[in-house]
Design a protein around this motif. Sequence first.
Motif, mmCIF file in Angstrom:
data_model
loop_
_atom_site.group_PDB
_atom_site.id
_atom_site.type_symbol
_atom_site.label_atom_id
_atom_site.label_comp_id
_atom_site.label_asym_id
_atom_site.label_seq_id
_atom_site.Cartn_x
_atom_site.Cartn_y
_atom_site.Cartn_z
ATOM 1 N N ASN A 99 1.543 6.363 -6.948
ATOM 2 C CA ASN A 99 0.219 6.644 -7.511
ATOM 3 C C ASN A 99 -0.090 5.643 -8.637
ATOM 4 O OD1 ASN A 99 -2.152 7.991 -7.902
ATOM 5 N ND2 ASN A 99 -1.252 9.618 -9.157
ATOM 6 N N ASP B 52 0.605 3.950 -2.984
ATOM 7 C CA ASP B 52 0.309 5.377 -2.767
ATOM 8 C C ASP B 52 1.472 6.248 -3.248
ATOM 9 O OD1 ASP B 52 -2.097 4.666 -1.686
ATOM 10 O OD2 ASP B 52 -1.390 4.701 0.394
ATOM 11 N N ARG C 153 0.838 -1.210 0.000
ATOM 12 C CA ARG C 153 0.000 0.000 0.000
ATOM 13 C C ARG C 153 0.877 1.266 0.000
ATOM 14 N NH1 ARG C 153 -5.371 -0.411 0.864
ATOM 15 N NH2 ARG C 153 -5.192 -2.348 2.037
ATOM 16 N N LYS C 154 1.992 1.177 0.750
ATOM 17 C CA LYS C 154 2.920 2.318 0.789
ATOM 18 C C LYS C 154 3.402 2.628 -0.622
ATOM 19 C CE LYS C 154 5.178 1.508 5.167
ATOM 20 N NZ LYS C 154 6.411 0.952 5.712
#
Lengths: 83, 565
Positions: free
Chosen positions: B234, B231, B227-228
């Motif tokens: 993007n 994000d 997830r890091k």
Amino acid sequence: MYKYFLLIILIILSIFIYLWQQNTSIRFAYKVSNLQTKYNKISIENDLLKLKINSLLALEKMYSIADRNGLMRPDGNNVVYLN
Amino acid sequence: MKKYSDRDSLLIFIVLIFFFILFIKLMYLQIILHVKIDRVVKKMVTKNNIENSKRGDILDIKGNILATSVKQYIIFLDSKIIKDLNKIKMILFKYGIKIKEQKITEFKEKSYIPIAYNVNIDIANKIRSQKLEGVGFDVRYTRHHPEGKFLTHILGITDCCGNGLEGIEKKYNKYLLGSKIVTRMYRDGYGHIIMQDKLVDQSKMCGQNVILSIDRNIQFIAEQELRKAFDKYNAKKAICIIQNPKNGGILAMVSLPDFDFSNRIKNLKILRNSAISDVYEPGSTFKIVTIAAALDMGKIKCSDSFYLENGKLKLGGHIIRDNHKINGTVSLSKIMEISSNIGIIKIAQKLVKKEFYDYIKKFGFHSLTGIDLIGESKGILMNLKYWNHLTLPTISFGQGIAVTPIQMLSAFSIIANDGVFKKPYVVQEIRKVNNKITFNILDNQKLGKRVVSYETAQIIKKLLRNVVESGTGKNAKVNGYSVAGKTGTAQKFDHKTKSYSTKFYTVSFCGMLPVINPKLVILVIIDEPKSNNYYAAAVAAPVFANIAKRTAEYLGIKKDKYEIV
């Protein structure tokens, strides 16, 4: 006369036994039904509590609490393996 | 002497007539109307009750609950009985239940207007004690996920009746679903239940528990690290799969973006598990298949050297370029370290089309891996008879073929498992409530399918180790552990321009650790990262390293390498 009296007593006793048995079985049925309701309620509560425990131990939650309290993941060098 | 007077006879006659009429009436009721009356009485006294039993839980490998069912109440209004709606509104508001006017006007004179779902037993009992006319209670099981937004694509979802619609919930619905509890209740004159025709132990009627091979902690690590990156870059999509190559058990599987169980799902596309359903062009990670095929067929040797054409190779009117311009010949290991497309083409050209095609199939591409999840795709591979002079060279470095992430992971697992394929699986065990095992996957996983020889697998492992030690995979190094793996940076095909895009890439890293007797095989894919340095070495390899380090430390895998201080 005595015989007739005994017969009447026997008939009445049989009727009473029958009525008592019917009455008791209905009373027990009510009791069992109530206990079943209570049991269902307790098992629902138990399931809810289990869910609550698991939700409280959710890793995301624990991680954010640890993060808030400034705790850090131990570095590999700080971990000692016992065997 | 007259025994009875006329008056007495008349009285006796009337009494007899009365009793006779009574007798006739009784005969009529007891014999002629018997069936009808019996039916009416039964209807009044008995009540048939059909109840769903509790759906089985889904647990991780260590027994932590990932999905469970809890009985909760639905509060509904019966508009035909309601007398004082304002009072009801006021009382329900006290318990946090707001009645929407729109709902009442929408349902108008219906007897069932649901106004609150998932109300817990305490609140339901408090409301019930108010004895509000026109307020009813309905009980049903609702699915809960204690971990929240976690493992969403694997677990899947259920409908309001508790039937699985996606993921494990659907695939194992027949095991998870319990039996229907059918009972007959006897009621007294007040409608209170006197008794049931049979006492049912509801816990024995529950659905079976499904135990996954997934480890909650490893899944959390994978989700957090992925997830890091998702994000940070993007990205359009991100995927991570972790497998134990020895038995094929999936330890973690993440597909981003994911969804929240508690929210209404508006876009059904989000339910798609990209890790098994979506295909991508693998790029350089596919090179292991080419080399394995050539080595296994004896077409090349580990000591062979290849001329890299100074970084430019002409192929039937097309030019294939390498990022590195190398004069002279290089070793097989160097080809992998610098991820040379020209070097791989030269190796692939030693194979006949049919041989290469067969090895691609042997590695499990263009066929289902057989993972126990719904929606697996088999990827895209052109039929051998349509292959042209460019097909073999381009496929050799992972272009012109589309694979699923689970297929790519399986290919690396074959190498990690010394050349033997083990079917990937997510469900390890199914247990009844009394803990009796109904199904255990490990019984069927003992035998695997040999794909390449032991020797070939060892050579590939060595090559992959060099990639991490001194090649493009340096960023995948893990302190204290030996790592073998390969980067893959693949241009995406642009359907508008009908050519490969220079803007959009799918980057991946697939690797294993420790190199000798690997315990973990990890695949990380980041689709369309928005970064100037979009290469897999910069984007996917560090994610792999973070996940691998944390997972290896969590599992207590023995370190096999000196730590870099």
